[in-house]
Design a protein around this motif. Structure first.
Motif, PDB file in Angstrom:
ATOM      1  N   GLY A  12       0.855  -1.209   0.013  1.00  0.00           N
ATOM      2  CA  GLY A  12       0.014   0.266  -0.009  1.00  0.00           C
ATOM      3  C   GLY A  12       0.746   1.184  -0.063  1.00  0.00           C
ATOM      4  O   GLY A  12       0.608   2.241  -0.732  1.00  0.00           O
ATOM      5  N   ILE A  13       1.695   1.283   0.799  1.00  0.00           N
ATOM      6  CA  ILE A  13       2.998   2.629   0.781  1.00  0.00           C
ATOM      7  C   ILE A  13       3.378   2.773  -0.627  1.00  0.00           C
ATOM      8  O   ILE A  13       3.419   3.742  -1.211  1.00  0.00           O
ATOM      9  N   SER A  14       3.972   1.440  -1.240  1.00  0.00           N
ATOM     10  CA  SER A  14       4.460   1.822  -2.587  1.00  0.00           C
ATOM     11  C   SER A  14       3.543   2.229  -3.665  1.00  0.00           C
ATOM     12  O   SER A  14       3.830   3.061  -4.343  1.00  0.00           O
ATOM     13  N   GLU A  15       2.153   1.625  -3.367  1.00  0.00           N
ATOM     14  CA  GLU A  15       1.327   2.472  -4.472  1.00  0.00           C
ATOM     15  C   GLU A  15       0.799   3.780  -4.156  1.00  0.00           C
ATOM     16  O   GLU A  15       0.784   4.572  -5.021  1.00  0.00           O
ATOM     17  N   ARG A  16       0.983   4.283  -2.982  1.00  0.00           N
ATOM     18  CA  ARG A  16       0.661   5.684  -2.631  1.00  0.00           C
ATOM     19  C   ARG A  16       1.932   6.472  -3.317  1.00  0.00           C
ATOM     20  O   ARG A  16       1.598   7.648  -3.829  1.00  0.00           O
ATOM     21  N   VAL A  17       3.184   5.991  -3.095  1.00  0.00           N
ATOM     22  CA  VAL A  17       4.124   6.691  -3.454  1.00  0.00           C
ATOM     23  C   VAL A  17       4.133   6.730  -5.115  1.00  0.00           C
ATOM     24  O   VAL A  17       4.380   7.935  -5.675  1.00  0.00           O
ATOM     25  N   VAL A  18       3.838   5.991  -5.691  1.00  0.00           N
ATOM     26  CA  VAL A  18       3.774   5.897  -7.083  1.00  0.00           C
ATOM     27  C   VAL A  18       2.588   6.588  -7.629  1.00  0.00           C
ATOM     28  O   VAL A  18       2.745   7.702  -8.614  1.00  0.00           O
ATOM     29  N   ALA A  19       1.477   6.686  -6.911  1.00  0.00           N
ATOM     30  CA  ALA A  19       0.447   7.487  -7.306  1.00  0.00           C
ATOM     31  C   ALA A  19       0.485   9.076  -7.114  1.00  0.00           C
ATOM     32  O   ALA A  19       0.328   9.916  -7.959  1.00  0.00           O
ATOM     33  N   ALA A  20       1.459   9.155  -5.981  1.00  0.00           N
ATOM     34  CA  ALA A  20       1.780  10.677  -5.856  1.00  0.00           C
ATOM     35  C   ALA A  20       2.709  11.304  -6.995  1.00  0.00           C
ATOM     36  O   ALA A  20       2.752  12.310  -7.147  1.00  0.00           O
ATOM     37  N   ALA A  21       3.617  10.133  -7.217  1.00  0.00           N
ATOM     38  CA  ALA A  21       4.628  10.571  -8.129  1.00  0.00           C
ATOM     39  C   ALA A  21       3.906  10.764  -9.677  1.00  0.00           C
ATOM     40  O   ALA A  21       4.262  11.934 -10.193  1.00  0.00           O
ATOM     41  N   ARG A  22       2.917  10.176  -9.804  1.00  0.00           N
ATOM     42  CA  ARG A  22       2.420  10.363 -11.103  1.00  0.00           C
ATOM     43  C   ARG A  22       1.297  11.878 -11.061  1.00  0.00           C
ATOM     44  O   ARG A  22       1.323  12.413 -12.063  1.00  0.00           O
ATOM     45  N   ARG A  23       0.920  11.845 -10.008  1.00  0.00           N
ATOM     46  CA  ARG A  23      -0.057  13.272  -9.919  1.00  0.00           C
ATOM     47  C   ARG A  23       1.090  14.340 -10.065  1.00  0.00           C
ATOM     48  O   ARG A  23       0.717  15.513 -10.599  1.00  0.00           O
ATOM     49  N   LYS A  24       2.239  14.104  -9.524  1.00  0.00           N
ATOM     50  CA  LYS A  24       3.333  15.216  -9.311  1.00  0.00           C
ATOM     51  C   LYS A  24       3.681  15.614 -11.123  1.00  0.00           C
ATOM     52  O   LYS A  24       3.832  16.694 -11.357  1.00  0.00           O
ATOM     53  N   GLY A  25       3.911  14.468 -11.664  1.00  0.00           N
ATOM     54  CA  GLY A  25       4.283  14.211 -13.024  1.00  0.00           C
ATOM     55  C   GLY A  25       3.270  15.045 -14.047  1.00  0.00           C
ATOM     56  O   GLY A  25       3.725  15.843 -14.814  1.00  0.00           O
ATOM     57  N   ARG A  26       2.047  14.613 -13.589  1.00  0.00           N
ATOM     58  CA  ARG A  26       0.734  15.051 -14.575  1.00  0.00           C
ATOM     59  C   ARG A  26       0.807  16.706 -14.304  1.00  0.00           C
ATOM     60  O   ARG A  26       0.587  17.494 -15.200  1.00  0.00           O
ATOM     61  N   SER A  27       1.138  17.232 -13.008  1.00  0.00           N
ATOM     62  CA  SER A  27       0.946  18.526 -12.694  1.00  0.00           C
ATOM     63  C   SER A  27       1.796  19.483 -13.148  1.00  0.00           C
ATOM     64  O   SER A  27       1.908  20.631 -13.677  1.00  0.00           O
TER      65      SER A  27
END
Length: 367
Positions: free
Chosen positions: A350-365
């Motif tokens: 779950g932690i890794s999925e959160r980190v990946v999701a946060a990185a993708r949101r940052k990349g899209r921003s």
């Protein structure tokens, strides 16, 4: 205990969905992680190479608990008994009968699966804590049996195990080819990783099959599963057999790497460690089970490194005046489990999925 079994499932539980973040970025991330793991033994010290071997072997046993607990929702405290059954089967066939690895390794899984079926009469009638107590009783009976069965186990003194010989080469012997050299630890690590890869693919595919969906139905509500036609007793039996089979293969590899086996090593603490692996990694997550195995296996070594620079931690249990490495490692297991259950029930996955999701949101921003 029920809160552990009913933790949110990971990618290995729900067959209809792919892993979180599927797509080419996820596949690329998987490739990078695999390459990095395979390169670890080539750039690490012999001590860490041994830790890597134990982590890979432990991950195979943890995958068995992933099937039993994560997919089928059954709790077992006797997993180390099945690991021992596989280890002693490998010793009997490999060391005593002289059979090759191609025979004693799968045989260890099959014999352990048969031993796992001993729990079936109870698994069909019990659940939750009652079933956990039964598996604990199986472990205690097995410990007594290992001590008395001198002909196979060597009794309390233990006995030597069979080597892994591939194409006439003992895998624990170093190989030198020009300027390159592969140590025995490195070779055994790659063998364990190959077995782990096959076991992981099999567990992942199992979750997508009809039996896998039956496991999930039993995990969520076994009474309802029975009403809609799922053969509950048969599915629970299959889950225990599969989990024990995985444990047996891990036990066979473990004793062949250690080159010995003693009954004292198959105790309750080993079963607790396997359970801690899937809880810390994330119950129901295949990748989490593997990550949890690496985490739990590496903790004692990390604590040992800390003990060299932090006063008050002794590297030997008999040394006075400080906390031993084993005690501190066990405390860290407990703290990690509590932290996971309180703050992130899905564990490292779950932690890794959160980190990946946060990185993708940052990349899209930024795009």
């Amino acid at each position: 205990m029920a809160s552990i079994v009913n933790a949110p499932p990971g990618e290995g539980v729900v067959a209809a969905k792919g892993p979180a973040g599927s797509g080419w970025t996820s596949r690329a991330a998987h490739v990078v992680v695999i390459v990095a793991l395979l390169a670890v033994p080539l750039v690490s010290t012999p001590q860490w190479q041994a830790i890597a071997v134990f982590a890979a072997v432990s991950a195979i046993a943890a995958l068995g608990l992933h099937v039993l607990t994560g997919l089928a929702g059954q709790v077992s405290l006797g997993h180390s008994a099945f690991v021992a059954a596989g280890g002693y089967t490998a010793i009997w066939l490999g060391a005593d009968k002289g059979l090759p690895i191609w025979l004693w390794l799968p045989a260890a899984g099959l014999v352990s699966a048969a031993v796992g079926l001993l729990v079936v009469p109870f698994a069909a009638r019990l659940r939750g804590l009652y079933l956990a107590v039964v598996t604990l009783a199986v472990l205690f009976v097995a410990e007594y049996l290992w001590d008395l069965w001198d002909g196979v186990t060597g009794g309390t003194k233990g006995r030597a195990a069979q080597p892994v010989v591939l194409f006439g080469h003992d895998l624990l012997d170093d190989v030198i080819a020009g300027p390159f050299m592969l140590t025995g630890d490195q070779q055994f690590f790659y063998l364990a990783c190959a077995v782990l890869a096959v076991a992981a693919v099999a567990a992942r595919n199992l979750a997508r099959t009809r039996p896998g969906r039956g496991f999930a139905a039993i995990r969520d509500r076994d009474l309802t599963a029975g009403v809609v036609g799922v053969p509950v007793a048969r599915m629970k039996s299959a889950a225990f057999a599969v989990a024990a089979g995985y444990a047996g293969i891990a036990g066979a590899l473990l004793v062949s790497y250690q080159t010995y086996a003693v009954p004292d090593q198959w105790d309750l603490m080993l079963s607790v460690e396997y359970l801690a692996m899937i809880v810390i990694g994330g119950v129901g997550s295949l990748r989490g089970a593997i990550a949890g195995a690496v985490f739990v296996t590496a903790i004692p070594q990390v604590v040992t490194l800390i003990a060299k620079v932090v006063p008050g931690i002794s590297t030997t249990p008999s040394a006075g005046g400080g906390v031993s490495v084993d005690v501190l490692a066990n405390c860290l297991y407990g703290l990690a489990i509590v932290a996971v259950l309180v703050f992130e029930p899905r564990g490292l996955a779950g932690i890794s999925e959160r980190v990946v999701a946060a990185a993708r949101r940052k990349g899209r921003s930024h795009a």
